[in-house]
Motif scaffolding. Structure first.
Motif, PDB file in Angstrom:
ATOM      1  N   TYR A  53       1.215  -1.196   0.051  1.00 13.99           N
ATOM      2  CA  TYR A  53       0.447  -0.584   0.367  1.00 13.99           C
ATOM      3  C   TYR A  53       0.906   1.058  -0.145  1.00 13.99           C
ATOM      4  CZ  TYR A  53      -3.451   3.245   1.570  1.00 13.99           C
ATOM      5  OH  TYR A  53      -4.157   4.483   1.783  1.00 13.99           O
ATOM      6  N   ARG A  58      -2.468   6.221  -2.358  1.00  9.91           N
ATOM      7  CA  ARG A  58      -3.555   5.449  -1.574  1.00  9.91           C
ATOM      8  C   ARG A  58      -4.847   4.603  -2.682  1.00  9.91           C
ATOM      9  NH1 ARG A  58      -7.415  11.590   0.001  1.00  9.91           N
ATOM     10  NH2 ARG A  58      -5.501  12.095   1.168  1.00  9.91           N
ATOM     11  N   GLU A  83      -7.967   0.962  -5.528  1.00  9.10           N
ATOM     12  CA  GLU A  83      -8.417   1.103  -4.629  1.00  9.10           C
ATOM     13  C   GLU A  83      -7.841   0.202  -2.837  1.00  9.10           C
ATOM     14  OE1 GLU A  83      -9.566   4.267  -3.698  1.00  9.10           O
ATOM     15  OE2 GLU A  83      -8.839   4.611  -6.061  1.00  9.10           O
TER      16      GLU A  83
END
Length: 92
Positions: A53, A58, A83
């Motif tokens: 991540y 993001r 995402e």
């Protein structure tokens, strides 16, 4: 003249880890990156697939471990960026 390295922070996780581990991304390319883990990480936790991540973007991406030297780890990206499927930052 050497290019200035842009560093980003992130988290790496796997199914074997209880919690994501903080890391710094280095040498980021379209195909993979080198990360420096902030704490000691047992090699057995790095078996199988990993997820990286990237805080600034993001986004998360699936990865494969390519090499390891102490706290430095080479990752190859194995999926598109997406995402996040989980929460990486505790917001209070």
């Amino acid at each position: 003249m050497r290019k200035r390295e842009r560093l980003s922070d992130g988290f790496v996780t796997s199914e074997r880890m209880i919690a994501p581990r903080a890391c710094t991304l280095r040498d980021l390319t379209a195909f993979g990156c080198r990360i420096d883990i902030w704490d000691d990480l047992s090699p057995r936790l790095l078996r199988g697939g990993l997820t990286l991540y990237i805080i600034a973007d993001r986004k998360e991406v699936d990865c494969e471990l390519m090499w390891r030297r102490d706290r430095a780890i080479g990752l190859k990206f194995t999926s598109p960026f997406r995402e996040p499927g989980r929460s990486y930052l505790n917001r209070t």
